[in-house]
Design an enzyme around this catalytic site. Structure first.
Site, PDB file in Angstrom:
ATOM      1  CE1 TYR A  83     -11.961  -9.486  -6.374  1.00 17.49           C
ATOM      2  CE2 TYR A  83     -10.307 -10.800  -5.253  1.00 17.49           C
ATOM      3  CZ  TYR A  83     -11.632 -10.425  -5.440  1.00 17.49           C
ATOM      4  OH  TYR A  83     -12.618 -11.009  -4.707  1.00 17.49           O
ATOM      5  CB  ALA A 108       2.005  -2.295  -6.354  1.00 20.03           C
ATOM      6  CD  GLU A 121      -2.553   1.760   0.315  1.00 14.17           C
ATOM      7  OE1 GLU A 121      -3.433   1.030  -0.149  1.00 14.17           O
ATOM      8  OE2 GLU A 121      -2.307   2.903  -0.139  1.00 14.17           O
ATOM      9  CB  CYS A 154     -25.900 -13.300   2.760  1.00 14.13           C
ATOM     10  SG  CYS A 154     -27.648 -12.994   2.575  1.00 14.13           S
ATOM     11  CD  GLN A 185      -9.451  -6.133  -4.468  1.00 20.12           C
ATOM     12  OE1 GLN A 185     -10.100  -5.199  -4.015  1.00 20.12           O
ATOM     13  NE2 GLN A 185      -9.781  -7.395  -4.272  1.00 20.12           N
ATOM     14  CB  THR A 186      -3.690  -0.388  -7.272  1.00 26.25           C
ATOM     15  OG1 THR A 186      -3.625  -1.049  -8.543  1.00 26.25           O
ATOM     16  CG2 THR A 186      -2.507  -0.830  -6.410  1.00 26.25           C
ATOM     17  NE  ARG A 246      -7.034   5.696   0.635  1.00 25.84           N
ATOM     18  CZ  ARG A 246      -7.916   5.400  -0.300  1.00 25.84           C
ATOM     19  NH1 ARG A 246      -8.597   4.275  -0.243  1.00 25.84           N
ATOM     20  NH2 ARG A 246      -8.148   6.229  -1.281  1.00 25.84           N
ATOM     21  N   GLY A 263     -16.046  -0.108 -11.495  1.00 23.01           N
ATOM     22  CA  GLY A 263     -15.024  -1.144 -11.337  1.00 23.01           C
ATOM     23  C   GLY A 263     -13.895  -1.073 -12.337  1.00 23.01           C
TER      24      GLY A 263
HETATM   25  P1  NAD Z   1      -9.658   2.631  -3.548  1.00 28.44           P
HETATM   26  O1  NAD Z   1      -9.412   3.777  -4.442  1.00 28.44           O
HETATM   27  O2  NAD Z   1     -10.492   2.836  -2.330  1.00 28.44           O
HETATM   28  O3  NAD Z   1      -8.237   2.078  -3.039  1.00 28.44           O
HETATM   29  C1  NAD Z   1      -7.140   1.846  -3.878  1.00 28.44           C
HETATM   30  C2  NAD Z   1      -5.893   1.723  -2.996  1.00 28.44           C
HETATM   31  O4  NAD Z   1      -4.752   1.422  -3.799  1.00 28.44           O
HETATM   32  C3  NAD Z   1      -5.581   2.999  -2.225  1.00 28.44           C
HETATM   33  O5  NAD Z   1      -5.408   2.706  -0.866  1.00 28.44           O
HETATM   34  C4  NAD Z   1      -4.310   3.502  -2.884  1.00 28.44           C
HETATM   35  O6  NAD Z   1      -3.482   4.228  -1.993  1.00 28.44           O
HETATM   36  C5  NAD Z   1      -3.668   2.197  -3.323  1.00 28.44           C
HETATM   37  N1  NAD Z   1      -2.719   2.349  -4.439  1.00 28.44           N
HETATM   38  C6  NAD Z   1      -2.891   3.061  -5.578  1.00 28.44           C
HETATM   39  N2  NAD Z   1      -1.811   2.959  -6.363  1.00 28.44           N
HETATM   40  C7  NAD Z   1      -0.934   2.148  -5.715  1.00 28.44           C
HETATM   41  C8  NAD Z   1       0.334   1.647  -6.034  1.00 28.44           C
HETATM   42  N3  NAD Z   1       0.933   1.953  -7.186  1.00 28.44           N
HETATM   43  N4  NAD Z   1       0.937   0.819  -5.146  1.00 28.44           N
HETATM   44  C9  NAD Z   1       0.334   0.488  -3.975  1.00 28.44           C
HETATM   45  N5  NAD Z   1      -0.873   0.959  -3.614  1.00 28.44           N
HETATM   46  C10 NAD Z   1      -1.516   1.761  -4.489  1.00 28.44           C
HETATM   47  O7  NAD Z   1     -10.214   1.442  -4.426  1.00 28.44           O
HETATM   48  P2  NAD Z   1     -11.026   0.125  -3.933  1.00 28.44           P
HETATM   49  O8  NAD Z   1     -12.448   0.486  -3.744  1.00 28.44           O
HETATM   50  O9  NAD Z   1     -10.304  -0.564  -2.835  1.00 28.44           O
HETATM   51  O10 NAD Z   1     -10.952  -0.766  -5.252  1.00 28.44           O
HETATM   52  C11 NAD Z   1      -9.694  -1.188  -5.756  1.00 28.44           C
HETATM   53  C12 NAD Z   1      -9.808  -1.765  -7.153  1.00 28.44           C
HETATM   54  O11 NAD Z   1     -10.218  -3.125  -7.119  1.00 28.44           O
HETATM   55  C13 NAD Z   1     -10.817  -1.044  -8.027  1.00 28.44           C
HETATM   56  O12 NAD Z   1     -10.292  -0.945  -9.319  1.00 28.44           O
HETATM   57  C14 NAD Z   1     -12.010  -1.940  -7.982  1.00 28.44           C
HETATM   58  O13 NAD Z   1     -12.853  -1.766  -9.080  1.00 28.44           O
HETATM   59  C15 NAD Z   1     -11.342  -3.295  -7.950  1.00 28.44           C
HETATM   60  N6  NAD Z   1     -12.166  -4.325  -7.310  1.00 28.44           N
HETATM   61  C16 NAD Z   1     -13.005  -5.077  -7.972  1.00 28.44           C
HETATM   62  C17 NAD Z   1     -13.745  -6.036  -7.327  1.00 28.44           C
HETATM   63  C18 NAD Z   1     -14.703  -6.867  -7.980  1.00 28.44           C
HETATM   64  O14 NAD Z   1     -15.392  -7.593  -7.294  1.00 28.44           O
HETATM   65  N7  NAD Z   1     -14.803  -6.895  -9.249  1.00 28.44           N
HETATM   66  C19 NAD Z   1     -13.614  -6.258  -6.012  1.00 28.44           C
HETATM   67  C20 NAD Z   1     -12.774  -5.473  -5.338  1.00 28.44           C
HETATM   68  C21 NAD Z   1     -12.051  -4.491  -5.999  1.00 28.44           C
END
Ligand code: NAD
Length: 542
Positions: free
Chosen positions: A313, A235, A192, A400, A255-256, A197, A481
């Site tokens: 993801y 990352a 992260e 659920c 999940q960035t 965060r 997403g």
């Molecule tokens: P968010 O914006 O709340 O959080 C993203 C996090 O990534 C932040 O804490 C940020 O500081 C961190 N980040 C950004 N760039 C980074 C890097 N280069 N290195 C390390 N950390 C970094 O977003 P979120 O709501 O947690 O969602 C994350 C992503 O995952 C989104 O793209 C979302 O669509 C995807 N997602 C999809 C599903 C799904 O079910 N399809 C589920 C979960 C998340």
């Protein structure tokens, strides 16, 4: 003025609006912006990079005012986070209709969208941010838990015990990863970039340790170390570095918020605050973002070559990397096509409800009813786990996984519970991520059996059907997403206030909404869906 709206939703059983449907919409909107729920309430950002609940502070005030005066035979129309009309309809119609970030397809690229956004004409609403039904990290918990359970089933004899997972991102959804991996027996290292965060997740109990590279890695490699460790770093630096240093992992993902690369992905050499302040049009910043993304994905591919289970993801990182020089990005499978498809193909998806009174006792009573009606061991196990491990954020809520024939029975039983007076009004709905309600070719509909990945009629039909059936509010949007132009999705919520009107709406919506999910998958030729359709005697023309 904004401050009065950032104190969370009103609690209790007293109405501030002219009916519980309007009150439910207002409370769920304000709950989205509760500082305990939203990622950045002051900017109206709920989650998912820049997913907003309203276009501006003024627009939020207008929406709240419109909901307060909205009659039981009127409908508020919301265009990309702004109230644009209150029109006469009838009690069985929706109280609110919401459309967000919809742009004519040829103008739906990121740059055109951002220009429209900058001129104040639209906003990005992720899925349930603009659809007013986000429930914090829990919303994604069940989903992430199910995904890692499917990973365990597919590759590791049903358990992640002894397995190590590498991922990144501790945002609104990403924070669920630690819980999901550890509840399946594994251990996880989460990179992260934003220390604040990570500290927030530590405070809320989603991570066990926050540390720099050496300390975090040593603790992760120690089999008796904490289960979920946040490694502070970028990352794009850390994933290639771990790979280069020969640190092996069993599962690697990310999940960035890469679906919104210029706002949600922090490039190498930038702090999160510097990236947030950078001009998205600045060529140097853009190059830094896309170079970083590309190297990050090369790292993921490298782990795949080493034999780790690697999957995207749902954050669109493969598509971003593929358009910026990483030709092999799509060798990485998407998590839906790899793990979630068999669940969707049965018409099952994430049902959720919010206790509008704010009383945690309402949550327990409603959970008891849901367990009574559905009665499966897996549902009981999930609710027991959630009760023990999931901290409340904002209004008490539960998620659920339910399908056709379950959702309507649960909805009616919950309305009866409210009618009895033992529980305050509830808002019942689901994520936009459901079998019929989303078209997202690199996520939910990737690799459909009949090639219908990009066919977006289904979410449009889903929204139309839910409006026809009188859901309390119906939302449709673009880009949830994966970024604007890359998905179309819809959601709905029905308020259960114990009334006859609510009963009619619940009976109709919670039957046809999952039935359309079964029809969507039956139409694509999935045998599981065809079997469900036959079991429920759905009239689906061949
Ligand atoms: P968010 O914006 O709340 O959080 C993203 C996090 O990534 C932040 O804490 C940020 O500081 C961190 N980040 C950004 N760039 C980074 C890097 N280069 N290195 C390390 N950390 C970094 O977003 P979120 O709501 O947690 O969602 C994350 C992503 O995952 C989104 O793209 C979302 O669509 C995807 N997602 C999809 C599903 C799904 O079910 N399809 C589920 C979960 C998340």
């Amino acid at each position: 003025m904004l401050d009065t709206f950032l104190r969370g939703a009103p609690r209790g059983r007293e109405l501030h609006c002219r009916g519980w449907e309007q009150e439910g919409a207002l409370r769920c909107l304000l709950n989205n912006l509760d500082p305990d729920v939203a990622e950045d309430a002051r900017s109206l950002v709920v989650y998912g990079g820049r997913g907003r609940a309203a276009r501006s502070a003024e627009a939020l005030v207008e929406i709240a005012g419109a909901l307060e005066r909205l009659g039981p035979d009127e409908t508020l129309v919301v265009q990309s986070g702004k109230a644009v009309a209150v029109l006469p309809t009838h009690p069985d119609a929706p109280r609110v209709l919401i459309s967000t970030a919809m742009v004519v397809p040829a103008w739906s690229d990121e740059d055109s969208f951002r220009r429209l956004e900058d001129t104040g004409l639209t906003m990005y609403g992720q899925m349930t941010a603009a659809g007013w039904f986000y429930i914090g990290t829990q919303g994604i918990l069940g989903f992430t838990y199910e995904t890692f359970r499917a990973v365990a089933d597919s590759h590791f004899d049903g358990t992640l015990v002894g397995r190590r997972v590498l991922t990144a991102g501790l945002g609104g959804m990403g924070a669920a990863q630690g819980f999901a991996v550890t509840q399946n027996g594994g251990r996880v290292l989460v990179v992260e970039v934003d220390p604040s965060r990570a500290e927030r997740r530590l405070r809320d109990g989603w991570v066990d340790l926050v540390a720099g590279y050496d300390e975090a890695l040593a603790a992760h490699l120690d089999p008796s170390g904490p289960g979920t460790i946040a490694l502070i770093g970028n990352a794009a630096d850390i994933v290639p570095r771990l790979l280069g240093e020969g640190v092996r992992f069993d599962v690697v993902t990310d999940q960035t918020a890469a679906h919104d690369p210029l706002r949600g992905y922090v490039p190498r050499g930038f702090t999160a605050a510097e990236a947030a302040a950078a001009e998205a049009d600045d060529p140097g910043f853009r190059a830094a973002v896309f170079d970083s993304l590309a190297d990050h994905v090369r790292g993921l591919l490298g782990y795949g070559e080493q034999g780790a289970i690697v999957f995207e993801y749902g954050n669109g990182i493969r598509a971003q990397a593929a358009t910026h020089g990483v030709g092999g990005a799509f060798e990485i499978p998407g998590f839906v096509s790899a793990y979630v498809r068999p669940i969707f193909a049965r018409g099952v998806g994430p049902f959720r409800w919010i206790c509008l009174s704010g009383d945690p006792a309402d949550l327990r009573r409603s959970e008891d009813v849901v367990m009574e009606v559905v009665g499966t061991d897996s549902l009981r196990a999930w609710i027991d786990l959630a009760r023990e491990r999931v901290p409340l954020q904002g209004l008490p809520a539960r998620i659920c996984w339910l399908g056709l024939g379950q959702r309507d029975r649960v909805a009616l039983a919950l309305n009866d519970l409210v009618r009895s007076g033992a529980c305050g009004p509830l808002a019942l709905g689901r994520d936009h991520m459901d079998p019929a309600s989303v078209a997202s070719p690199t996520r939910e509909t990737e690799g459909m059996r009949d090639g219908s990945d990009a066919i977006a009629d289904w979410p449009v039909l889903s929204a139309l059907l839910n409006a026809a059936q009188g859901a309390s509010w119906v939302a449709i949007g673009s880009g949830g997403g994966v970024g604007v132009g890359r998905s179309i999705h819809s959601g709905m919520v029905v308020v259960a206030d114990g009334s006859e009107l609510a009963e009619r709406k619940l009976r109709r919506v919670f039957w046809t909404d999952p039935a359309l999910g079964v029809a969507r998958y039956a139409d694509a030729g999935y045998p599981e869906a065809l079997a469900e359709a036959a079991r429920h005697e759905l009239d689906i023309p061949p």
